[in-house]
Scaffold this motif. Structure first.
Motif, PDB file in Angstrom:
ATOM      1  N   ASP A  20      33.511  -3.893  32.871  1.00  0.00           N
ATOM      2  CA  ASP A  20      34.320  -2.675  32.945  1.00  0.00           C
ATOM      3  C   ASP A  20      33.440  -1.441  32.955  1.00  0.00           C
ATOM      4  N   ASP A  21      32.230  -1.603  32.413  1.00  0.00           N
ATOM      5  CA  ASP A  21      31.308  -0.486  32.343  1.00  0.00           C
ATOM      6  C   ASP A  21      29.894  -1.050  32.240  1.00  0.00           C
ATOM      7  N   GLN A  62      30.859  -2.169  37.798  1.00  0.00           N
ATOM      8  CA  GLN A  62      32.322  -2.211  37.922  1.00  0.00           C
ATOM      9  C   GLN A  62      32.811  -2.107  39.367  1.00  0.00           C
TER      10      GLN A  62
END
Length: 312
Positions: A74-75, A92
């Motif tokens: 996600d990051d 991502q």
């Protein structure tokens, strides 16, 4: 003079590898700037489509793709490979970049076989030629040229495809995928020893693999002679119906990851020689895929020389 269609996508610029990584978005920006400055060649730009899983699956099983995409963070960044080569990274935005890079070759294949364009270039990242059937490797996730070759064979009346690789690193992925397939010729000239450590002349597949390992410090003159004798003569005998190029520009003397001494204009001579074979055997049909090349000035100059060769 032939028109050239260029497939690319902004998603290919969103793939991040972290500060100091050689495979960075500036590579593609440099290339696109150079292409757009070529006012003597008629160039048409088109957005790369997303590759469909069914097309990628002709080379890579769905379980392999699922495993890659499930790792996307996600990051931040996630390294996919194990040490010592933990430099193939996911961010991502990786999924779209990977599928657009592969989709460029599929779009180019459709255009090629429609007869609208004989010369096409896929200005993409991440690159592809180190990706094996089920192994991420060397900045590569999907083998873009291999998927295009299988697409051409499955969707059109194409039997013999030649993949010519002049990236300074051996395309272990492309060799592995087609090692036992006499319908695809793979020819590679590359510095040896060097990453990934494959590509000896003794690796011949079923008589369809032609490797030309060259020493550190090889000159332009020797490179071109070896390329002709060990790669192009065998491609000529094979009489391909389509030629795909894994176009890496890291054999340039400025490149930081290798030690071969090509000048920018040598990429015109390499490309011209390939185009002559394409004109002789496959109605001039060539699709070129960006692979390596890590010095921005060398990339900028070399891509201009490559396009001048493609336009012949």
């Amino acid at each position: 003079m032939e028109n050239i269609r260029v497939y690319s996508h902004s998603a290919c610029l969103s793939k991040e590898n972290g500060e100091g990584h050689p495979e960075r978005k500036e590579r593609l920006q440099s290339i696109m700037d150079s292409i757009q400055s070529l006012d003597t060649i008629n160039i048409d730009f088109k957005e790369a489509p997303l590759a469909k899983y069914k097309d990628v699956n002709r080379v890579h099983p769905q379980s392999y793709l699922d495993e890659i995409f499930e790792m996307i963070p996600d990051d931040g960044l996630v390294g996919v490979e194990k040490e010592p080569y933990a430099d193939t990274l996911l961010c991502q935005n990786s999924k779209e970049a990977i599928l657009r890079a592969c989709g460029a070759g599929i779009g180019a294949s459709i255009d090629l076989m429609s007869g609208n364009f004989k010369r096409l270039f896929c200005a993409i990242r991440p690159p592809g030629h180190h990706a094996e059937t089920t192994r991420v490797n060397g900045f590569c996730f999907i083998n873009n040229a291999a998927v295009a070759a299988r697409y051409l064979q499955s969707q059109f009346d194409i039997n013999r495809v030649a993949i010519i690789d002049f990236d300074v690193h051996h395309g272990n992925g492309t060799q592995e995928i087609f090692y036992n397939d006499e319908s695809v010729l793979y020819g590679s000239i590359h510095q040896y020893p060097l990453f990934p450590g494959t590509g000896m002349e003794s690796e011949k597949g079923v008589g369809n693999i032609f490797n030309a390992p060259i020493d550190s410090g090889t000159t332009s003159e020797d490179f071109l002679k070896i390329f002709n004798e060990k790669i192009l003569k065998n491609v000529d005998k094979f009489k391909p119906e389509v030629i795909l190029i894994s176009a890496g520009f890291d054999a340039h003397k400025r490149d930081p990851l290798a030690a071969i001494n090509l000048d920018s204009e040598d990429y015109f001579l390499l490309t011209q020689a390939i185009v002559e074979i394409a004109d002789r055997h496959c109605s001039g049909r060539v699709i070129s895929f960006l692979e390596g090349g890590y010095d921005l000035l060398a990339l900028s100059e070399s891509i201009e020389a490559h396009f001048k060769g493609l336009s012949l």
